[in-house]
Motif scaffolding. Structure first.
Motif, PDB file in Angstrom:
ATOM      1  N   LYS A  42       0.751  -1.109  -0.037  1.00  0.00           N
ATOM      2  CA  LYS A  42      -0.110   0.065   0.042  1.00  0.00           C
ATOM      3  C   LYS A  42       0.964   1.297  -0.081  1.00  0.00           C
ATOM      4  O   LYS A  42       1.791   1.270   0.843  1.00  0.00           O
ATOM      5  CB  LYS A  42      -0.929  -0.098   1.272  1.00  0.00           C
ATOM      6  CG  LYS A  42      -2.032  -1.072   1.348  1.00  0.00           C
ATOM      7  CD  LYS A  42      -3.024  -0.923   0.219  1.00  0.00           C
ATOM      8  CE  LYS A  42      -4.074  -2.037   0.361  1.00  0.00           C
ATOM      9  NZ  LYS A  42      -4.966  -2.207  -0.701  1.00  0.00           N
ATOM     10  N   GLU A  44       0.856   5.344   0.048  1.00  0.00           N
ATOM     11  CA  GLU A  44      -0.215   6.517   0.397  1.00  0.00           C
ATOM     12  C   GLU A  44       0.156   7.309  -1.027  1.00  0.00           C
ATOM     13  O   GLU A  44       1.155   8.242  -1.149  1.00  0.00           O
ATOM     14  CB  GLU A  44       0.629   7.345   1.694  1.00  0.00           C
ATOM     15  CG  GLU A  44      -0.224   8.286   2.232  1.00  0.00           C
ATOM     16  CD  GLU A  44      -1.523   7.871   2.736  1.00  0.00           C
ATOM     17  OE1 GLU A  44      -2.638   8.366   2.717  1.00  0.00           O
ATOM     18  OE2 GLU A  44      -1.604   6.591   3.127  1.00  0.00           O
ATOM     19  N   SER A  48      -4.795   8.538  -0.181  1.00  0.00           N
ATOM     20  CA  SER A  48      -5.502   7.345   0.186  1.00  0.00           C
ATOM     21  C   SER A  48      -4.406   6.098  -0.315  1.00  0.00           C
ATOM     22  O   SER A  48      -3.678   6.140  -0.815  1.00  0.00           O
ATOM     23  CB  SER A  48      -6.749   7.214  -0.752  1.00  0.00           C
ATOM     24  OG  SER A  48      -6.352   7.227  -1.943  1.00  0.00           O
ATOM     25  N   PRO A  49      -4.576   5.108   0.670  1.00  0.00           N
ATOM     26  CA  PRO A  49      -3.823   3.932   0.072  1.00  0.00           C
ATOM     27  C   PRO A  49      -4.047   3.291  -0.960  1.00  0.00           C
ATOM     28  O   PRO A  49      -5.386   2.618  -1.051  1.00  0.00           O
ATOM     29  CB  PRO A  49      -3.904   2.988   1.750  1.00  0.00           C
ATOM     30  CG  PRO A  49      -5.199   3.370   2.295  1.00  0.00           C
ATOM     31  CD  PRO A  49      -5.442   4.987   1.837  1.00  0.00           C
ATOM     32  N   GLU A  78       7.068   8.462  -2.434  1.00  0.00           N
ATOM     33  CA  GLU A  78       6.013   7.748  -1.504  1.00  0.00           C
ATOM     34  C   GLU A  78       6.111   6.076  -1.805  1.00  0.00           C
ATOM     35  O   GLU A  78       5.844   5.457  -0.910  1.00  0.00           O
ATOM     36  CB  GLU A  78       4.758   8.140  -2.007  1.00  0.00           C
ATOM     37  CG  GLU A  78       4.124   9.339  -1.532  1.00  0.00           C
ATOM     38  CD  GLU A  78       4.256   9.487   0.106  1.00  0.00           C
ATOM     39  OE1 GLU A  78       3.996   8.573   0.824  1.00  0.00           O
ATOM     40  OE2 GLU A  78       4.885  10.941   0.529  1.00  0.00           O
TER      41      GLU A  78
END
Length: 188
Positions: A42, A44, A48-49, A78
């Motif tokens: 996941k 970010e 939102s993941p 990220e």
């Protein structure tokens, strides 16, 4: 609820447990690079993941290397953070427009940890399958006791036998999947 519906629901629940296990096993690291290792990390992304596979193209240029090419170059930082936090023990190298992951060889101790983890995943899948069996048997018993819509006792027993056969079938498939993954992890 009739007996066929109960049987069908039990089979669906067992099938979902097996599919979930197979997805989890794809993410277990072996000696070779696999895109399944990082697909579901996941990241970010704009608050939102999001799964890594939705943000980048993941390829295997060499047997011990993964190459991640983000669709949006600004998301590279990220993605690197997410890989570092994933607990896979990989050190991503950000090359601007792409991220390179080199997979070091697994130590014998690490292989044993992974084997134990794979076996634990298999046991969890079996527990889920057995829970589906328990729920199905409970519904079958309720259907057998229902006075408004009586079900013959032989049908109740036959359906319980069918549920047990399903349980054996899916537990066997779990064992096969775990055995294959263990073999893959131990391969040098």
């Amino acid at each position: 609820m009739d007996l066929d519906e109960i049987l069908l629901e039990a089979e669906e629940a067992m099938d979902k447990a097996l599919d979930y296990l197979k997805g989890e096993l794809r993410g277990v690291r072996t000696g070779r690079a696999s895109t399944g290792l990082v697909d579901y990390i996941k990241v970010e992304y704009y608050g939102s993941p999001t799964d890594l596979r939705q943000l980048a193209i993941i390829s295997v240029p060499e047997p011990t290397q993964l190459l991640i090419k983000p669709f949006d170059a600004t998301s590279s930082g990220e993605i690197v953070k997410a890989i570092e936090k994933s607990g896979l023990g990989l050190n991503p190298v950000n090359e601007g427009k792409q991220i390179r992951l080199s997979l070091p060889a697994l130590s014998g101790e690490r292989r044993q940890q992974l084997v134990a983890s794979v076996k634990q995943m298999g046991e969890q899948a079996k527990v889920t399958i057995r829970n589906a069996r328990r729920d199905a048997n409970k519904h079958i018993d309720q259907a057998g006791k229902d006075k408004s819509n009586p079900v013959p006792e032989d049908a109740v027993d036959a359906t319980k036998d069918d549920v047990q056969e399903l349980t054996k079938k899916y537990e066997g498939q779990v064992d096969q999947a775990v055995e294959a993954k263990v073999k893959e992890v131990q391969e040098i």
